[in-house]
Design a protein around this motif. Structure first.
Motif, PDB file in Angstrom:
ATOM      1  N   UNK A 878       0.862  -1.181   0.000  1.00  0.00           N
ATOM      2  CA  UNK A 878       0.000   0.000   0.000  1.00  0.00           C
ATOM      3  C   UNK A 878       0.900   1.233   0.000  1.00  0.00           C
ATOM      4  N   UNK A 879       0.531   2.211  -0.811  1.00  0.00           N
ATOM      5  CA  UNK A 879       1.311   3.439  -0.948  1.00  0.00           C
ATOM      6  C   UNK A 879       0.508   4.609  -0.396  1.00  0.00           C
ATOM      7  N   UNK A 880       1.152   5.416   0.438  1.00  0.00           N
ATOM      8  CA  UNK A 880       0.529   6.656   0.883  1.00  0.00           C
ATOM      9  C   UNK A 880       1.136   7.781   0.048  1.00  0.00           C
ATOM     10  N   UNK A1012       8.294  19.216  -5.638  1.00  0.00           N
ATOM     11  CA  UNK A1012       7.974  17.781  -5.684  1.00  0.00           C
ATOM     12  C   UNK A1012       6.453  17.655  -5.776  1.00  0.00           C
ATOM     13  N   UNK A1013       5.889  17.546  -6.955  1.00  0.00           N
ATOM     14  CA  UNK A1013       4.422  17.504  -7.076  1.00  0.00           C
ATOM     15  C   UNK A1013       3.792  16.232  -6.520  1.00  0.00           C
ATOM     16  N   UNK A1014       4.568  15.143  -6.455  1.00  0.00           N
ATOM     17  CA  UNK A1014       3.997  13.886  -5.954  1.00  0.00           C
ATOM     18  C   UNK A1014       5.108  12.977  -5.465  1.00  0.00           C
ATOM     19  N   UNK A1015       4.809  12.232  -4.407  1.00  0.00           N
ATOM     20  CA  UNK A1015       5.730  11.204  -3.917  1.00  0.00           C
ATOM     21  C   UNK A1015       4.904  10.182  -3.158  1.00  0.00           C
ATOM     22  N   UNK A1016       5.501   9.013  -2.931  1.00  0.00           N
ATOM     23  CA  UNK A1016       4.762   7.987  -2.193  1.00  0.00           C
ATOM     24  C   UNK A1016       5.647   7.327  -1.140  1.00  0.00           C
ATOM     25  N   UNK A1037      -6.884   2.238   5.792  1.00  0.00           N
ATOM     26  CA  UNK A1037      -5.938   3.091   5.070  1.00  0.00           C
ATOM     27  C   UNK A1037      -6.533   4.467   4.813  1.00  0.00           C
ATOM     28  N   UNK A1038      -7.803   4.495   4.465  1.00  0.00           N
ATOM     29  CA  UNK A1038      -8.476   5.777   4.234  1.00  0.00           C
ATOM     30  C   UNK A1038      -8.535   6.587   5.537  1.00  0.00           C
ATOM     31  N   UNK A1051      -1.909  16.845   2.021  1.00  0.00           N
ATOM     32  CA  UNK A1051      -2.892  16.159   1.191  1.00  0.00           C
ATOM     33  C   UNK A1051      -2.317  14.801   0.808  1.00  0.00           C
ATOM     34  N   UNK A1052      -2.892  13.745   1.353  1.00  0.00           N
ATOM     35  CA  UNK A1052      -2.360  12.399   1.164  1.00  0.00           C
ATOM     36  C   UNK A1052      -3.510  11.434   0.971  1.00  0.00           C
ATOM     37  N   UNK A1053      -3.297  10.433   0.145  1.00  0.00           N
ATOM     38  CA  UNK A1053      -4.304   9.393  -0.040  1.00  0.00           C
ATOM     39  C   UNK A1053      -3.610   8.036  -0.130  1.00  0.00           C
ATOM     40  N   UNK A1054      -4.318   6.971   0.254  1.00  0.00           N
ATOM     41  CA  UNK A1054      -3.735   5.624   0.163  1.00  0.00           C
ATOM     42  C   UNK A1054      -4.048   5.001  -1.189  1.00  0.00           C
TER      43      UNK A1054
END
Length: 1271
Positions: A878-880, A1012-1016, A1037-1038, A1051-1054
């Protein structure tokens, strides 16, 4: 890792003790050594072994001038003035060897200090002989090389050392540092044993760690270990490496956790409420009976007198008509009159111009059906079960766009079903050969090989996780494979495969309970990891091409495993699930065809029985040829098919894709609804034929449709609107089904009231002209003979009508029985009890749709999913994912880091680490891989082999220097510059912290904007073994992502590959409640308008709600879970439940005068109208609705499709049973209690002619069928 093994060797070189007859370390005293210097190697490829040396320790100056400074720099200030038992070569070797462990555990100062202290002390301590005893040596070049020794370590230090390191994480590998430095040790003795065992990759000689020792003068060194939460803040570790310093997260309350004892709160409330109401009812009845008896005794004489007078009055009243007729409705309802007139005119028009009606109807059907040219079936699961506008779909699109689609996995299980060991030397060799063949496989279309499509994190080797991979870099020995496997399981770092990532034994073996039992594991698993790309690209086509070749090879391997070893092989490739779900089988198609044939036969026979009794058939068989209605039955089925094809064509024109649910379910729905209405129209038409035999055909049809049209309109509107409500659902499978179903039901109703009416008029003309059914050109003259045998011709078949046995049963026995006062109470108690039971069972309805249910019975994937649930001991990754977080700024770096004191306590990675420690609620089982932490550690100049720029160590002379507070560390453009170098830095023995393998695809860099527009941040779920586990893992996870956002603003999502399929369950309960609630509201609104009574509408609505609640309760009993398929079924249940009730309710509100006159004297008011409704349409509801649906459902019982048997047969059987019993038993009772005031039935009020016709119909009823009080 080479350096880790060399540090073990270096440490081994300093830990000797003797216990032999001729002591190798004869003197044990302070200031004396046990080993010193290097004496050579056992073999050419071996490592340096220490020399035996029991001489006195030396001062650092005796070694060289810089020795003291270098020793202090490496081992700390306490060595500043100490003598030593090591030389320059040993110190240099120790420094070199420490660089790799330092990168692994350096983030935790306490663990690092304990590790360094252990090896520095054992290498250079001036008092070596006090805790080291050499036991074996080997002579080489005139020197004694130490090959075995004992060393003493206190349990206090060993325990403290282990405790300080056991929770330290090594981010790049997403695992614990203990897996690398201690082989996954579970206690300090295992850690020391791993460090001391002689092996090819590890210590070059044997080091033993006795817990007690009898050698005089020897004792363990008095060293105090540092704690990970040490009082000295300079040794204190970060939360991610030390649970003791972590903030406590708030407790999580699970959904549905409200319990009263063992019962859910809703269940308890339902049972308790019903029990209280039932007890209250018993008390009220008991009180009422007691009061009645008392009143009767007090006024007996007056009661007798009043009773006699009442009897006289009754006798006088009965001279004219029974008491029920005094309550005959006198009001008219305008909407009903309008509907009656409209449908009468429609019926008259269609019967007057049947040819034109048929032509126009067929033309419209053909035009709509042309849309089939654009017919498409949506087969991709992700586009079926997830709304494109949903969070899961948008998040998947974001992940795929920034990091690439999640890799493709081809997985195999090899299982010994006897639970014996799955592995032996022959099986392993066979599997090694199979893997080599897989590498050489070529795709049938593009010729792709594994090397062309596989995932290569290090740029060279493909990721293939299997038992065989343990032997990628160690020699395969058929005689010692058990020992090798056991060693690899204990220390995966020593058996790394070609792709470099250590494999835990639970990744490749299943069913074992202890690490020492891996060789006896009953199952093994292997995974080929293939790179993934956007759907429709050439890369994906090549991957699918190779997967097709692999699938064919594995199908053959199944037979090989069974024949050669008695083992069972199951597998799944990335293309397997979609292929198997879309597999074309004749099973479901045959069920649909059989149901249509059964319905056609029943409809034809049952419709014919309305105008032909068995007695008539026996007296004149020729009547059968005329009175049979096979043509009507065939046309009725044909209209159903026409409505389906029209709906599909219409919405195909609109670009709405069909689904497999549509293809499988809609034929049943429309068949059930369509045949029902045909029965009602024909039954009513036969009644009109009896009461108005002299009227023109079109007039009779107009009267029949005028009476039944509003009922059909009522059910059609509620069914159509109920289905159409699903169009507001974002889930395409539900939305598209709802649209197609609503269209088919509406078109079917229109065709029934136009096309079928025209066919009915033709059929009546044929019947009255005595022409054969199906062959209207043939006239059956024998059918003209009068049925009473008097020989007169030309008689109508309606001269002597008989009531069917069902009609007589309802009129004489059933209706009077259920409307008795005591029976009413009993019925209300029973049905409210069913309602209470249904409510109590609602919490027991599970969520999910097991893939095994959706697969064909013969699918090879069923065994695979069984094995996955039984033997797979690892969970999915699972990636956050962070969105728009500019990690080049210090404030945002602190929101996501965890290994430095300045990181926020509730930062993203700190929260993930805390959640990992409570897997029962978080479903997270492994440490998070934090690129930002490992990036800053990679910059540490102490790791002089990691960040190299211009041939110099980065940050070696930086001002301010690198520090754990991150003060002065890179930001902005400098951060981007070094981050790019980090992501391109190889992950190897020289620098395990290099980010290429672990993070090259985890970070997106925008160089132009320096952001850095996005990372996990990657972690793993715990093993998920059921649908409930998958649903709860997604919900957890949510929740975690929401908590992080609330704490930090990030702002993070799984994201995990399975989330998109389980997103529906996050809202399906609320969605179900909304849809069903909206449908019920529509039912109440439509009922109120068409029936003209709020109370009757309420009665209908309550009955429908009770029916649906009982069906949901049955779902819990029948093990039918709630998902998109069952939600569709519940929507169907609402619509069809209304159909059961609509005709009863309308017959109650607009009672037939001719029927009501025959009500028993004891029925007055609402009771009389309820009796009339049952007698008038009860038989049609039973034979035309209940039986037809029951036949259709019964056919489903013979399906071999699990999804049909569970989600359709079980639910629809419950629907038929509960809807029929509620409509035919509970609804009449409820209407008799709370139903609204009735209205005049326009078809029953036609003046003198109408009255005479009704009287003629009543006169035709045999005498033994009359109703009286004595019945």
């Amino acid at each position: 890792m080479a350096r880790l093994s060399s540090v073990i060797a270096a440490g081994a070189a300093l830990l000797a003790a003797t216990a032999s007859a001729d002591p190798l370390t004869p003197k044990h005293e302070a200031g004396r050594c046990a080993i010193r210097g290097h004496c050579g190697k056992k073999s050419f490829f071996g490592k340096e072994l220490p020399c035996l040396d029991n001489d006195l320790a030396k001062s650092p100056a005796e070694v060289d001038d810089d020795f003291a400074k270098d020793l202090e720099a490496l081992c700390g200030a306490k060595w500043r003035d100490s003598k030593v038992c090591c030389d320059r070569d040993q110190l240099d070797s120790l420094k070199s060897s420490m660089s790799t462990p330092n990168q692994i555990i350096g983030s935790c100062p306490a663990c690092k200090d304990n590790f360094y202290n252990l090896f520095c002390t054992f290498t250079c301590s001036p008092d070596q002989s006090l805790f080291i005893n050499v036991t074996k040596t080997q002579e080489k070049n005139g020197k004694q090389m130490v090959t075995e020794l004992d060393q003493l370590i206190s349990s206090e230090y060993g325990t403290g050392f282990y405790d300080s390191c056991k929770d330290v994480k090594f981010g790049p590998s997403n695992s614990k540092a203990m897996d690398f430095i201690g082989g996954g040790a579970k206690n300090y003795t295992q850690l020391l044993k791993f460090l001391g065992d002689e092996k090819a990759i590890g210590s070059p000689f044997q080091i033993n760690f006795p817990t007690s020792y009898t050698e005089p003068g020897m004792e363990s060194r008095d060293m105090k270990p540092k704690k990970c939460n040490d009082e000295d803040p300079s040794y204190r570790c970060a939360c991610v490496d030390c649970p003791a310093v972590c903030p406590e997260l708030p407790a999580v309350s699970r959904t549905g956790s409200c319990m009263v004892g063992v019962l859910p709160c809703l269940s308890f409330a339902s049972i308790f409420t019903y029990s209280v109401l039932l007890l209250s009812l018993v008390l009220v009845i008991a009180g009422h009976v007691a009061w009645r008896r008392h009143a009767r005794r007090q006024s007996e004489r007056l009661h007798l007198l009043q009773g006699a007078e009442s009897e006289d009055d009754d006798d006088e009243g009965d001279l004219v008509r029974n008491g029920a007729m005094f309550d005959r409705p006198q009001r008219y309802y305008k909407i009903n009159q309008w509907c009656d007139k409209a449908f009468s005119k429609l019926g008259h028009l269609c019967a007057r111009f049947p040819a034109i009606t048929i032509f126009v109807s067929l033309l419209v059907v053909i035009v709509l059906s042309v849309g089939w040219v654009k017919f498409e079936v949506e087969r991709e699961p992700a586009k079926l079960w997830v709304s494109p506008s949903s969070e899961a779909a948008q998040e998947k699109a974001f992940f795929d766009e920034n990091f690439g689609p999640f890799y493709r996995a081809e997985k195999v299980f090899l299982v010994n079903d006897t639970q014996g060991p799955v592995l032996n030397a022959d099986v392993i060799e066979w599997w090694m050969k199979l893997e080599k063949e897989a590498k050489q496989l070529k795709g049938p279309k593009f010729g792709a090989r594994l090397s062309d499509v596989c995932f290569k994190p290090t740029g060279s080797a493909c990721v293939v996780q299997s038992v065989a991979a343990y032997w990628d870099n160690i020699y395969w020995d058929k005689d010692s494979w058990k020992e090798d496997l056991q060693e690899c399981a204990r220390s995966p770092v020593n058996c790394r495969p070609d792709f470099g990532q250590p494999m835990e034994p639970n990744m490749v073996l299943g069913g074992f309970t202890d690490i020492n039992d891996v060789v006896d594991a009953p199952a093994m698993t292997a995974t080929w990891v293939v790179s993934n790309y956007a759907e429709g690209t050439s890369e994906v086509d090549r991957a699918k091409d190779w997967e097709q070749a692999l699938k064919e090879r594995l199908l053959k391997a199944q037979d090989e495993a069974a024949e050669r070893f008695g083992l069972r092989l199951s597998f799944s490739t990335e293309i397997s699930l979609e292929e198997e779900l879309n597999k074309s089988t004749n099973t479901d198609a045959m069920i649909v065809v059989i149901s249509y044939i059964v319905m056609f036969i029943y409809a034809s026979l049952a419709l014919g029985s309305t105008s032909m009794s068995i007695r008539e058939l026996m007296r004149n068989p020729a009547v059968c040829l005329v009175q049979s209605k096979f043509t009507l039955g065939f046309v009725g089925i044909l209209i159903v098919l026409m409505s389906i094809t029209s709906s599909i064509g219409l919405f195909s024109w609109a670009g709405i894709k069909a689904t497999l649910i549509i293809a499988e379910v809609i034929p049943f729905i429309v068949l059930a609804v369509g045949v029902d209405n045909i029965f009602l129209i024909v039954h009513e038409f036969e009644r009109v034929n009896v009461s108005h035999p002299d009227a023109m055909v079109e007039e009779r049809i107009a009267k029949a449709l005028g009476r039944m049209g509003p009922s059909i309109l009522f059910s059609a509107i509620t069914e159509t609107v109920s289905f159409a409500l699903g169009a507001f659902v974002g889930m395409p499978a539900v939305r598209n089904f709802a649209i197609y179903a609503a269209g088919a039901v509406f078109i079917n109703a229109v065709l029934q009231m136009t096309l079928f009416i025209s066919i009915l008029s033709y059929n009546q003309m044929r019947t009255e002209d005595n022409r054969a059914d199906c062959f209207p050109c043939i006239q059956v003259k024998a059918a003209r003979i009068h049925l009473n045998g008097n020989g007169h011709n030309g008689s109508r078949p309606y001269e002597v009508p008989d009531e069917s046995l069902l009609q007589q049963l309802i009129r004489k026995h059933y209706a009077p029985a259920i409307l008795g006062k005591k029976t009413k109470v009993f019925i209300v108690v029973i049905f409210t009890g069913l309602l209470a039971a249904g409510i109590a069972l609602i919490p027991e309805v599970k969520l999910g749709l097991d893939q095994r249910v959706a697969l064909p019975d013969d699918s090879y994937l069923i065994d695979y999913f069984n094995d996955m649930y039984n033997y797979l001991d690892t969970g999915p990754p699972v990636y956050f994912v962070t969105k728009g977080l500019n990690a080049t700024q210090r404030s945002h770096q602190l929101e996501i880091c965890s290994r430095f004191p300045s990181c926020e306590k509730l930062s993203l990675t700190n929260v993930l680490e805390q959640e990992r420690k409570r897997p029962d609620v978080s479903f997270i089982a492994s440490p998070a891989a934090s690129w930002v932490d490992d990036f800053f550690l990679w910059l540490n100049p102490d790791y002089d082999t990691c960040c190299i720029e211009n041939r110099e160590t980065c940050f070696a002379n930086r001002d301010p220097p690198w520090n754990i507070t991150l003060s002065g560390m890179p930001e902005g453009d400098e951060f981007v510059h070094y981050l790019k170098r980090f992501l391109n830095s190889p992950t190897d023995d020289e620098c395990p912290l290099g980010g290429q393998a672990s993070y090259s695809q985890a970070v997106v860099i925008d160089e132009k904007k320096a952001t850095i527009p996005a990372s996990n941040f990657r972690t793993m779920h715990k093993p998920l073994r059921s649908q409930n586990d998958f649903i709860n893992a997604y919900a957890a996870a949510r929740r975690i992502a929401n908590d992080v956002h609330a704490n930090t603003g990030v702002e993070v999502f799984p994201y995990s590959v399975f989330y998109i399929f389980f997103d529906q369950y996050a809202s399906i309960v609320n969605l179900s409640a909304t849809l069903l609630g909206s449908a019920v509201a529509v039912i109440f609104l439509v009922s109120s308008i068409l029936l003209g009574s709020l109370m009757t509408a309420l009665a209908v609505t309550v009955t429908v709600v009770m029916t649906v609640v009982d069906i949901i309760g049955a779902m819990a009993v029948f093990d039918v879970s709630l998902n998109a398929v069952s939600l569709v079924n519940l929507i169907i249940c609402v619509g069809i439940a209304v159909e059961f009730c609509a005709h009863i309710a309308r017959a109650f509100m607009f009672p037939s005068g001719s029927v009501m006159e025959r009500a028993k004297n004891r029925f007055r008011g609402r009771d009389a109208r309820a009796w009339t409704a049952l007698v008038n349409v009860g038989g049609s509801v039973f034979s035309g609705i209940t039986v037809t649906k029951l036949l259709g459902v019964t056919v489903l019982a013979f399906t071999r499709s699990k999804i049909f048997e569970i989600y359709y047969f079980r639910v629809w059987l419950a629907l038929v049973v509960f809807a029929a019993t509620h409509a035919l038993i509970f609804l009449p009772v409820l209407l008799s209690l709370i139903g609204g005031d009735g209205y005049v039935d326009p078809e029953s009020e036609g003046g003198l002619v109408e009255d005479l016709a009704n009287r003629r119909y009543r006169a035709l009823v045999p005498d033994d069928a009359t109703d009286s009080d004595e019945d």
